[in-house]
Design a protein around this motif. Structure first.
Motif, mmCIF file in Angstrom:
data_model
loop_
_atom_site.group_PDB
_atom_site.id
_atom_site.type_symbol
_atom_site.label_atom_id
_atom_site.label_comp_id
_atom_site.label_asym_id
_atom_site.label_seq_id
_atom_site.Cartn_x
_atom_site.Cartn_y
_atom_site.Cartn_z
ATOM 1 N N ALA A 1 -55.253 -51.248 -9.506
ATOM 2 C CA ALA A 1 -55.196 -50.094 -8.615
ATOM 3 C C ALA A 1 -56.216 -50.247 -7.505
ATOM 4 O O ALA A 1 -57.254 -50.862 -7.669
ATOM 5 N N PRO B 1 -56.423 -49.839 -14.749
ATOM 6 C CA PRO B 1 -55.169 -49.557 -14.033
ATOM 7 C C PRO B 1 -54.043 -49.131 -14.960
ATOM 8 O O PRO B 1 -53.261 -48.244 -14.617
ATOM 9 N N ASN C 1 -50.470 -46.257 -9.087
ATOM 10 C CA ASN C 1 -50.491 -45.566 -10.383
ATOM 11 C C ASN C 1 -49.504 -44.406 -10.254
ATOM 12 O O ASN C 1 -49.865 -43.306 -9.838
#
Length: 226
Positions: free
Chosen positions: A24, A208, A182
């Motif tokens: 992420a 993540p 996400n």
């Protein structure tokens, strides 16, 4: 690979939202907010704050499945507990201004296919170790299931645009940028409502996989009553 300009004016690559990113993008600024102690009995383990080994990944997947089941049943508190967190704060706004609240190809979609309802929630969840995540959930209603299905196909492509989240400012947070990596989406209410959820770290640390699982659980939450 193509690029697009997001709602904050940043250049980003166009990729599928699901399964495209290995990590992420970290949010810009972080809130000065801790998680209150006590609360849920037995404490909440920081599932998303440690290293990402195989066993940890399997644990997150198992928790996600349980959380999605509880979310679909309408029990948000239980869904978050399954993920090892509790809800800290939430703000809800309801309207039907999808065109004004969107950008990119998503906004172009609304020019020829208007929505019938728009519900947006911004919330924070945290564990007993001080890890806090901010979650945006958006429910978009359409006249037909076909319209919702076409909209989901567009939304599931990273770089296609977005419906702007309420903004972390409504929770007293600063500059949390949603990367779109996400991400979770789900159609409900006879297929006529698309739920889109995104999650980012606000304080502490989350893997993540955990942030993505939070978003996928949030996408199963039922449409707020009107």
């Amino acid at each position: 690979m193509g690029f697009y300009t997001d709602g904050q004016g940043r250049k980003r690559p166009i990729t599928p939202k699901k399964g495209g990113a290995a990590a992420a993008i970290v949010v810009g600024a972080v809130l000065a907010m801790g998680v209150a102690g006590g609360g849920a009995g037995g404490g909440l383990s920081p599932l998303g704050g440690g290293g990402s080994g195989g066993s940890a990944g399997q644990a997150v997947k198992a928790r996600k499945a349980e959380g999605q089941r509880s979310a679909r049943e309408g029990n948000a508190a239980e869904a978050w507990r399954r993920m090892g967190v509790r809800e800290l704060k939430q703000v809800l706004r309801q309207d039907a201004a999808c065109l004004a609240a969107s950008h990119g190809r998503v906004q172009e979609f609304f020019l020829h296919t208007p929505c019938t309802s728009l519900d947006r929630v911004m919330l924070t969840v945290g564990d007993d170790a001080g890890n806090v995540a901010v979650v945006s959930v958006v429910w978009v209603g359409f006249r037909t299931g076909g319209d919702a299905r076409e909209f989901q196909r567009l939304m599931d492509v990273h770089g296609s645009g977005d419906i702007r989240p309420l903004g972390a400012g409504v929770l007293g947070l600063a500059d949390v940028v949603f990367s779109g990596h996400n991400y979770g989406s789900d159609r409900k209410n006879g297929g006529k409502v698309l739920t889109v959820a995104e999650a980012e770290t606000a304080a502490g640390r989350h893997d993540p996989e955990f942030l993505d699982a939070l978003a996928e659980v949030a996408a199963y939450l039922p449409t707020p009553p009107r």
